[in-house]
Design a protein around this motif. Structure first.
Motif, PDB file in Angstrom:
ATOM      1  N   ASP A  86       0.823  -1.205   0.000  1.00  0.00           N
ATOM      2  CA  ASP A  86       0.000   0.000   0.000  1.00  0.00           C
ATOM      3  C   ASP A  86       0.862   1.263   0.000  1.00  0.00           C
ATOM      4  OD1 ASP A  86      -2.667   1.280   0.261  1.00  0.00           O
ATOM      5  OD2 ASP A  86      -1.871   1.957   2.179  1.00  0.00           O
ATOM      6  N   GLY A  89       3.442   0.500  -3.681  1.00  0.00           N
ATOM      7  CA  GLY A  89       2.699   0.212  -4.903  1.00  0.00           C
ATOM      8  C   GLY A  89       3.412  -0.672  -5.891  1.00  0.00           C
ATOM      9  N   ARG A 124      -0.665  15.950  -0.268  1.00  0.00           N
ATOM     10  CA  ARG A 124      -0.244  14.928   0.699  1.00  0.00           C
ATOM     11  C   ARG A 124      -0.309  15.469   2.122  1.00  0.00           C
ATOM     12  NH1 ARG A 124       3.353  14.361   5.062  1.00  0.00           N
ATOM     13  NH2 ARG A 124       3.643  12.131   5.391  1.00  0.00           N
ATOM     14  N   VAL A 259       4.448   4.908  -9.973  1.00  0.00           N
ATOM     15  CA  VAL A 259       3.188   4.543  -9.315  1.00  0.00           C
ATOM     16  C   VAL A 259       2.655   5.724  -8.511  1.00  0.00           C
ATOM     17  CG1 VAL A 259       2.136   3.000  -7.622  1.00  0.00           C
ATOM     18  CG2 VAL A 259       3.816   2.109  -9.239  1.00  0.00           C
ATOM     19  N   TRP A 260       3.529   6.369  -7.765  1.00  0.00           N
ATOM     20  CA  TRP A 260       3.105   7.511  -6.958  1.00  0.00           C
ATOM     21  C   TRP A 260       2.598   8.665  -7.829  1.00  0.00           C
ATOM     22  CZ3 TRP A 260       7.609   7.915  -2.832  1.00  0.00           C
ATOM     23  CH2 TRP A 260       7.489   6.842  -1.940  1.00  0.00           C
ATOM     24  N   GLN A 261       3.266   8.890  -8.952  1.00  0.00           N
ATOM     25  CA  GLN A 261       2.851   9.985  -9.822  1.00  0.00           C
ATOM     26  C   GLN A 261       1.447   9.744 -10.374  1.00  0.00           C
ATOM     27  OE1 GLN A 261       5.133  10.483 -13.411  1.00  0.00           O
ATOM     28  NE2 GLN A 261       4.611  12.645 -13.604  1.00  0.00           N
ATOM     29  N   GLN A 262       1.172   8.521 -10.813  1.00  0.00           N
ATOM     30  CA  GLN A 262      -0.160   8.199 -11.314  1.00  0.00           C
ATOM     31  C   GLN A 262      -1.207   8.344 -10.217  1.00  0.00           C
ATOM     32  OE1 GLN A 262      -1.033   7.673 -14.384  1.00  0.00           O
ATOM     33  NE2 GLN A 262      -3.194   7.305 -13.905  1.00  0.00           N
ATOM     34  N   ARG A 263      -0.881   7.889  -9.025  1.00  0.00           N
ATOM     35  CA  ARG A 263      -1.800   8.003  -7.889  1.00  0.00           C
ATOM     36  C   ARG A 263      -2.087   9.459  -7.557  1.00  0.00           C
ATOM     37  NH1 ARG A 263       1.188   7.081  -2.503  1.00  0.00           N
ATOM     38  NH2 ARG A 263       1.995   9.084  -3.289  1.00  0.00           N
ATOM     39  N   ASP A 264      -1.050  10.273  -7.509  1.00  0.00           N
ATOM     40  CA  ASP A 264      -1.235  11.677  -7.141  1.00  0.00           C
ATOM     41  C   ASP A 264      -1.941  12.465  -8.236  1.00  0.00           C
ATOM     42  OD1 ASP A 264      -0.070  11.223  -4.722  1.00  0.00           O
ATOM     43  OD2 ASP A 264       1.918  11.932  -5.299  1.00  0.00           O
ATOM     44  N   GLU A 266      -4.300  11.312 -10.171  1.00  0.00           N
ATOM     45  CA  GLU A 266      -5.724  11.003  -9.994  1.00  0.00           C
ATOM     46  C   GLU A 266      -6.291  11.723  -8.778  1.00  0.00           C
ATOM     47  OE1 GLU A 266      -5.871   6.793  -9.750  1.00  0.00           O
ATOM     48  OE2 GLU A 266      -5.365   6.462 -11.869  1.00  0.00           O
ATOM     49  N   ALA A 267      -5.508  11.805  -7.702  1.00  0.00           N
ATOM     50  CA  ALA A 267      -5.988  12.482  -6.498  1.00  0.00           C
ATOM     51  C   ALA A 267      -6.172  13.977  -6.733  1.00  0.00           C
ATOM     52  CB  ALA A 267      -5.012  12.246  -5.346  1.00  0.00           C
TER      53      ALA A 267
END
Length: 465
Positions: A86, A89, A124, A259-264, A266-267
């Motif tokens: 989690d 990622g 964040r 992974v973090w860039q894609q997640r952020d 979207e956020a």
């Protein structure tokens, strides 16, 4: 009886024996320490392998395991593996588990937020603070916060990003390197406060650069070659200058950053969409069957009844709102206006009209018909609009009425400046305006304004009223 010389020889012999014994004990202790280190490392590797090879679980299974008190070794491994997945990622390996145990996460997180969109670190920290506030029921313990914005800004101000350019080479004699080291030493107190590290004032410029990069980002500049300088050392030999260059660390952080860039992304997109919706109607609860429609008709057309959704922070069902501005020649019609709420309001209707523009109005500041303290400007940031509302109320202006079958606090108990809270909640608000049963309060934590009713509030400890 021993002679002095014989006594001296005997004492010398005993001292030598004791020294040899101490040397033997020290050797044994060193061997035991080395063996303990080897065993400790083996245990770490075995534990990391157990976590990496543990069974994958879902979120619901993880939540059940988290709440379980007595756990087996296998269950602990599964829980730890889900936490690592989690966080990062990416597929969990023993190496990743070992790096995480060594404090790798804060370093690569700072590198990520330093290199990507500044909106990511802002979001964040916002979510981090909101999580602490939610878990603490409105209270936050400052020493538990782990915010990145200040650290990212500190590194940017120092100029760390200059050294993350793979196309540039750096030497200890470069003006850029020397200026960076001088800034770090000059701001050593701030560097200690924001970054938590202390730099030796006598350290050479390139040593300062490498120390900052290693301590905060988890890597150093790579030495690519050496050059000979025209300067000579004490023996008359040409001095050697080492040349360094940035190379992206090959430790797996690149895949994690993707992974973090894609997640952020979207956020941030979701937050932007939510803010756009809140610009029309914002709420923190369930708002069902709320219509949105508002127009200001031209002077030649009759005014029609429009239903407009309102701001709510609770459950507001079947609330209609209609409001318009009439010209001098047109009759004013009765409109149904819904109001902002923080509790459960079912089938509440408020009738309010806006008087012609040329009447005599008393000088008072209002937001949505709520009278405020004189000379105070109120904002409605919750609607996504930073604006001040000033209206003038006529002497004949009717105070809105409402129908609600719930017990209510007497309006006389509330005054401007009273410290209140919503019934059953912890977060405190200060009353900024009161008009009959309607109240406008300001959050002491976030500073946002909320329109509500007196019956939803209760005086907090230490409140005045």
């Amino acid at each position: 009886m021993l002679l002095p010389w014989d006594l001296w020889e005997q004492l010398t012999k005993q001292a030598q024996e004791l020294e040899e014994e101490l040397d033997n004990l020290e050797t044994v202790a060193n061997c035991l320490s080395d063996e303990a280190k080897v065993i400790r490392e083996e245990n770490k590797v075995a534990e990391a392998s157990g976590v990496a090879n543990a069974e994958n679980i879902t979120l619901s299974e993880y939540l059940k395991l988290k709440d379980k008190r007595a756990k087996t070794k296998a269950e602990l491994d599964k829980q730890r593996k889900y936490q690592l997945w989690d966080t990062y990622g990416v597929p969990i390996t023993p190496e990743l588990k070992l790096r995480d145990d060594d404090g790798w996460l804060p370093k690569i997180s700072l590198h990520y937020y330093l290199s990507y969109d500044p909106e990511f670190v802002r979001l964040r920290d916002k979510n981090h603070l909101a999580g602490h506030q939610e878990r603490g029921k409105g209270k936050v313990c400052p020493q538990d916060l782990r915010l990145f914005t200040a650290r990212v800004e500190a590194l940017n101000k120092l100029g760390v990003m200059e050294f993350l350019n793979p196309d540039k080479e750096f030497r200890g004699t470069d003006a850029l390197v020397i200026a960076f080291a001088e800034r770090v030493k000059l701001c050593s107190v701030d560097v200690k406060d924001f970054l938590g590290i202390s730099v030796n004032p006598k350290a050479k410029p390139m040593e300062v650069v490498q120390y900052i990069l290693r301590g905060k980002l988890g890597f150093t500049l790579r030495r690519v070659r050496q050059e000979r300088s025209e300067e000579r050392d004490a023996l008359g030999r040409p001095k050697r200058i080492r040349v360094y260059q940035f190379e992206f660390p090959q430790d797996g952080r690149e895949a994690i950053f993707e992974v973090w860039q894609q997640r952020d992304k979207e956020a941030v997109s979701a937050e932007g969409a939510r803010e756009c919706l809140e610009g029309v109607s914002s709420g923190t609860g369930s708002d069902n069957n709320i219509g949105i429609s508002e127009v200001v008709p031209p002077l030649g057309f009759p005014q029609q009844n429009n239903e407009v959704g309102t701001v709510g922070t609770g459950s507001d069902n079947n609330i209609g709102m209609s409001e318009g501005v009439f010209s001098q020649d047109l009759p004013q019609q009765n409109n149904e206006v819904g109001t902002a709420g923080t509790g459960s309001d079912n089938n509440i209707k408020i009738s309010e009209g806006v008087s012609p523009l040329d009447e005599e109005w008393a000088h008072t500041t209002q937001v949505f018909g709520v009278e405020a303290a004189p000379g105070e400007t109120l904002t409605t940031e919750e609607m996504g609009i930073v604006a001040s509302y000033q209206a003038i109320e006529p002497e004949t202006h009717a105070i809105p009425t409402y129908e609600a079958k719930v017990p209510q606090m007497a309006p006389s108990e509330l005054k401007v400046g009273s410290v209140v809270r919503f019934c059953g909640e912890v977060q405190k608000y200060v009353v900024r305006a009161v008009s009959g049963a309607q109240v406008m309060v300001k959050s002491l934590f976030s500073g946002q304004f909320v329109n509500t009713y007196a019956h939803r509030l209760e005086l907090a400890e230490g409140g005045t009223g």
